[in-house]
Structures are given as C-alpha cells and as structure tokens.
Design an enzyme around this catalytic site. Structure first.
Site, PDB file in Angstrom:
ATOM      1  CB  CYS A 111      -0.893  -0.016   1.242  1.00  0.00           C
ATOM      2  SG  CYS A 111      -1.976   1.411   1.382  1.00  0.00           S
ATOM      3  CG  HIS A 153      -5.562  -2.252  -1.422  1.00  0.00           C
ATOM      4  ND1 HIS A 153      -4.543  -2.887  -0.759  1.00  0.00           N
ATOM      5  CD2 HIS A 153      -5.293  -0.918  -1.321  1.00  0.00           C
ATOM      6  CE1 HIS A 153      -3.712  -1.987  -0.264  1.00  0.00           C
ATOM      7  NE2 HIS A 153      -4.143  -0.778  -0.595  1.00  0.00           N
ATOM      8  CD  GLU A 154      -6.665   1.618  -4.066  1.00  0.00           C
ATOM      9  OE1 GLU A 154      -6.846   2.617  -3.338  1.00  0.00           O
ATOM     10  OE2 GLU A 154      -5.551   1.081  -4.196  1.00  0.00           O
ATOM     11  CG  HIS A 157      -7.363   2.897   1.175  1.00  0.00           C
ATOM     12  ND1 HIS A 157      -6.553   3.122   2.263  1.00  0.00           N
ATOM     13  CD2 HIS A 157      -6.585   2.273   0.250  1.00  0.00           C
ATOM     14  CE1 HIS A 157      -5.341   2.658   2.023  1.00  0.00           C
ATOM     15  NE2 HIS A 157      -5.328   2.137   0.804  1.00  0.00           N
TER      16      HIS A 157
END
Length: 198
Positions: A111, A153-154, A157
């Site tokens: 990341c 993953h995004e 966030h």
C-alpha cells in the site's frame, strides 16, 4: 492542481469512513482537477490504485489503473496464478462493492500509505463494483483475480480499513526482504512457507 502528498499509516483520515461526494460537486472544475491530480499521484508513485483518504481527503472515491508494462514484468506462470490483466484507467465515485461467490484467494499486497512493506491478504476472487465515474455517470465493473484485489483494497480505504487489518500478521515483511524470500516462488510454495491452507 499538481501531484498530491500521500499520507502514511497513523494519519487519522485513513481510519475514518469517507463521506459521499455530492453529485452537484462533480461538475466543478475543482473536482475535475482533483481527479487529474489523483491519477497523476498514483502514476508517479507508482501504484495501481489510490483512494482519496490516501491523499488526506475523506471522500468516497478512488482511481485505479494496472498498466500493461506492469503486467509484462510477470512470467506467464506468475500472471496465470495472479489472474492479472492490464486494467485501463477507471475512476470510481461513491462506489458499492459486492462479492461474487464465496471463493477467496490469498497473496501479498502492499500500500502506498504503508510504504516499504507487504503482507499476505485473503480477498474475494471475484467482485462487482457499482458507482459513478468522474463525470457523474453510473458505471459497473465486474472483476476477478488481481483487478478484483485492487478494487477491494481501494474500497477498504473508503471504510477506514488498511490491508494490515486483514493480513496474516506473521507474513508482514519489508518489501525487499519479501522479494528475497518469496520473489521466485509459486503461490503454493508461499502458502507452504507461511503455513496457510488458502
């Protein structure tokens, strides 16, 4: 708006649930400049995805792009294991993510906000993301393999979640050491070394 500074783990915005972008804001020159700056920042890093909280903004949006030259660095065997295909630039605003099926796959990921480290993370093998594009138009993306990993993953966030929250903790490794220890090994060999079944 030039390239943006990427904030690092410990910055509070990375641990907050991001807020929806007002549709009325999306037609502004400022929003267009933000989208452009996020893409520029992702490419300069370089990375394959970047969410607004990573540049200090608590907004539900992210950019992603997996360039052909990134994929070209993999051997055919590595590419097949990861199911990694090049992904053209996409910008998602106010997205929702839905897993497709229960199958999960594990691999190392890093990341830009946890600079210099990687960890082994289980992710859904296939997902669908719906939301708006940078012009406020509805869009849907269904992906499996590596593109699905990037999307998850995004999206994490935007929920205040980092991959370190999901990783197998004993896999946490400095990036160069990861390459030295696991760099030329298959996923099956990596799992065996880590003592994991999937």
């Amino acid at each position: 708006m030039a390239g943006l500074a990427i904030v690092q783990v410990g910055t509070p915005v990375l641990r907050e649930r991001a807020q929806n972008v007002a549709v009325s804001r999306m037609s502004s020159p400022e929003f267009a400049a933000l989208c452009e700056a996020m893409v520029e920042t992702m490419r300069e890093a370089p990375g394959v995805g970047l969410a607004a909280p990573q540049v200090g903004l608590g907004l539900r949006m992210f950019v992603m792009e997996d360039k052909p030259e990134y994929v070209a660095n993999l051997t055919p065997e590595e590419n097949a294991e990861r199911e990694r295909d090049a992904v053209p630039l996409r910008i998602f605003v106010n997205p929702a993510l839905t897993p497709i099926g229960d199958a999960k796959v594990g691999f190392f990921e890093g990341c830009l906000s946890v600079e210099g480290y990687v960890g082994y993370v289980q992710r859904y093998a296939e997902v669908e993301v719906t939301g708006l594009d940078e012009k406020g138009q509805p869009q849907t993306m269904r992906a499996r393999g590596w593109p699905a990993r990037i999307l998850q993953h995004e999206f994490d966030h935007l929920e205040g979640t980092l991959y370190i929250d999901r990783m197998l903790t004993r896999s946490f490794s400095e990036s160069d050491l990861f390459k030295a220890v696991y760099g030329n090994k298959s996923i099956a060999e990596i799992r065996e070394l880590l003592g994991v079944q999937t």
